[in-house]
Design an enzyme around this catalytic site. Sequence first.
Site, PDB file in Angstrom:
ATOM      1  N   ASP A 114      -1.663 -14.317  -1.709  1.00  0.00           N
ATOM      2  CA  ASP A 114      -2.446 -14.528  -2.918  1.00  0.00           C
ATOM      3  C   ASP A 114      -1.971 -13.485  -3.929  1.00  0.00           C
ATOM      4  O   ASP A 114      -1.221 -12.561  -3.574  1.00  0.00           O
ATOM      5  CB  ASP A 114      -3.935 -14.345  -2.604  1.00  0.00           C
ATOM      6  N   ASP A 147      -4.033 -12.390  -7.416  1.00  0.00           N
ATOM      7  CA  ASP A 147      -5.104 -11.645  -8.076  1.00  0.00           C
ATOM      8  C   ASP A 147      -6.006 -10.921  -7.086  1.00  0.00           C
ATOM      9  O   ASP A 147      -6.576 -11.543  -6.188  1.00  0.00           O
ATOM     10  CB  ASP A 147      -5.950 -12.590  -8.932  1.00  0.00           C
TER      11      ASP A 147
END
Length: 224
Positions: A14, A16
């Site tokens: 991922d 953020d």
Amino acid sequence: MGTLPTSAEAVVFDCDGLLVDTEACWTVAETAIFAAHGHPFGPEQKALVIGRTVEAAGEAMAEYLGRPGSGAEIAAELLERVRKELARGAAALPGAAELVRACRAAVPIAVASNSPRELLDTALWSAGLADYFTHSFAADEVRSPKPAPELYLTACEALGATPKRSAAFEDSATGIAAARAAGLYVAVVPSLPGTDLDHDWLGTTLAEGELLDWARQLGDGMVR
């Protein structure tokens, strides 16, 4: 290391709140929107939106703020505010660059993000991580973003890896649900401390030594 296998064929990250410290940008934007509607913004409110797409966050905020039907309007405001905050720069989170480099030396890697392409590219470049990834996938490039499995399935297919033999790194329940639905092992560093999240490995930072040790053992330590 726990149940995170060194036999993993690929690693998908991922972005953020996991690789890049962008959650501060999102929180500033979200706080401003909540304040404009006379509401405070704290951990409870953050939990409603963290890990979601801009569109899904807009809908959740509209519902919470008692403005049903205004999700698209709030999402547009959120995107513009985050764009301005992110333009000021965002740093890589502790251990992110080192872990990415170690994984990349052994197996194919990719990014699977619930941010739109514009924000994903800005975050990776700002943090100095863009050059490490030849594959990245954004929410606006799939039909069903997280918590659906499509982003992770797409990433694994592009990397030539079997999802059940791949590992995901996540920070939110939304992302974890997507990785699990795709069949990946899941390592978790929560963006919201104290949250009870499904995981195969759980830590407080990507800089933990055992993560680097694990990464260096991937692919039997063979550099590709």
